[in-house]
Design an enzyme around this catalytic site. Structure first.
Site, PDB file in Angstrom:
ATOM      1  N   CYS A  89       0.837  -1.204   0.000  1.00  0.00           N
ATOM      2  CA  CYS A  89       0.000   0.000   0.000  1.00  0.00           C
ATOM      3  C   CYS A  89       0.872   1.253   0.000  1.00  0.00           C
ATOM      4  O   CYS A  89       0.603   2.211  -0.738  1.00  0.00           O
ATOM      5  CB  CYS A  89      -0.925  -0.006   1.212  1.00  0.00           C
ATOM      6  SG  CYS A  89      -2.069   1.401   1.268  1.00  0.00           S
ATOM      7  N   CYS A 185      -6.588  -2.885   7.472  1.00  0.00           N
ATOM      8  CA  CYS A 185      -7.689  -1.938   7.295  1.00  0.00           C
ATOM      9  C   CYS A 185      -8.824  -2.497   6.453  1.00  0.00           C
ATOM     10  O   CYS A 185      -9.989  -2.163   6.681  1.00  0.00           O
ATOM     11  CB  CYS A 185      -7.173  -0.622   6.712  1.00  0.00           C
ATOM     12  SG  CYS A 185      -6.614  -0.725   4.989  1.00  0.00           S
TER      13      CYS A 185
END
Length: 341
Positions: A89, A185
């Site tokens: 990410c 997440c």
């Protein structure tokens, strides 16, 4: 006045990073990558920007996030690996797509709430550990390039978490007492296996547990439920504790063995990135972490190809795991890293 795009996660760290960037004299623009339907992150980040008196933008990047982070995460598990999605990410989203958005907006810098530091010596930028090593996040940032380091600010690199919260409390920021997220997440319930199967479009089939000689020990629930070094949840009766030694997707087997069998001195890595921009020309002495919460251990690093290397540790390491990242350090400086094979 220089302009900075501040990556806001909706947490206390990025909130204080935004404040410190404003205090440093930057004209700041807060932003959030809107990755899922849940708008809580966007709302919290927007509230902080309002409190700081800076503009706020939300970038809808859910499709890009699925393609660059979620899909590779699922594919890695199906290959018998244990990936680290935060590293991917950072590389593809925060310091990739988000940084590009900042450039389009005319921003000179990208600010994040990572606990790490950047220094410059003789025209070379160095990525360094945070002063508070208990919060250091340099492990997740080893893919940064010289150009990126020249345009990034990590305002929290010299602070402890306690100091960060104290700043947020003194400013009455709405995120001052927000708890830290402990989960991936995009998997808030922790059921990563369900996500992998959803991405694959089919259940992961059960198969055999075997020992190192090939003898069948029992049945597993599907290779995506296991990782190297795992002991719990195997359900295989044994007079001694058993651990996952290897995962073989090619024949859908999981190899079990004793604790001593987990230790190795040698590891190979791919997708190697060097912070300085070029690989060393000869064997390098350094230390390396084979996972985030692992202690650095001394080793020799030999470049074996354009983006490949071999690590030989001074002492055997427990549970070297495919898909995790090995990150190299020289003292408090990050030299680079890559993906364990």
């Amino acid at each position: 006045m220089p302009t900075a795009l501040v990556a806001m996660s909706g947490g206390v760290d990025s909130s204080v990073a935004a404040y410190l960037a404003v205090k440093k004299g930057f004209s700041c623009i807060g932003c959030t990558m809107q990755l899922q339907e849940d708008s809580r992150t966007v709302q919290d980040a927007q509230a902080v920007c309002k409190a700081l008196g800076i503009p706020f933008y939300a970038f809808p990047l859910s499709r890009e996030f699925r393609e660059n982070v979620v899909a590779p995460f699922a594919a890695a598990y199906l290959r018998g690996e244990t990936p680290n999605p935060c590293i991917r990410c950072n590389k593809t989203m925060k310091f990739g797509l988000l940084a590009e958005e900042g450039k389009k907006m005319g921003c000179d810098r990208l600010v994040t709430g990572h606990y790490a530091r950047i220094t410059e010596e003789n025209g070379i930028f160095r990525l360094k550990k945070a002063l508070d090593e208990s919060k250091d996040q340099s492990y997740f940032l080893y893919n940064l390039t010289q150009d990126q380091l020249a345009h990034i600010l990590f305002p929290l690199g010299g602070f402890s978490k306690k100091e960060t919260r104290e700043i947020a409390s003194a400013l009455h920021l709405p995120t001052a007492h927000k708890p830290e997220s402990q989960d991936i997440c995009f998997i808030p319930d922790g059921d990563y296996a369900a996500l992998v199967e959803a991405c694959a479009g089919k259940p992961c089939p059960p198969g055999r547990f075997i020992d190192r000689s090939g003898r069948t020990l029992g049945r597993h629930r599907g290779i995506i439920h296991y990782t190297i070094g795992q002991r719990r949840g195997l359900g295989v009766p044994s007079s001694e504790p058993l651990y996952v030694l290897d995962i073989r997707p090619e024949d859908n087997t999981v190899i079990l063995g004793g604790k001593k069998d987990l230790f190795q001195t040698e590891a190979f890595i791919k997708e190697v990135h060097w912070i300085a921009g070029a690989a060393p020309q000869q064997e390098l002495r350094a230390s390396a972490k084979i996972r985030y919460r692992h202690r650095e251990e001394p080793c020799r690093i030999t470049v074996t190809g354009p983006d490949c290397a071999r690590l030989v540790f001074d002492a055997p390491q427990r549970a070297i795991t495919r898909g995790q990242s090995a990150v190299f350090y020289d003292g408090d400086s990050v030299l680079g890293g890559g993906i364990l094979l």
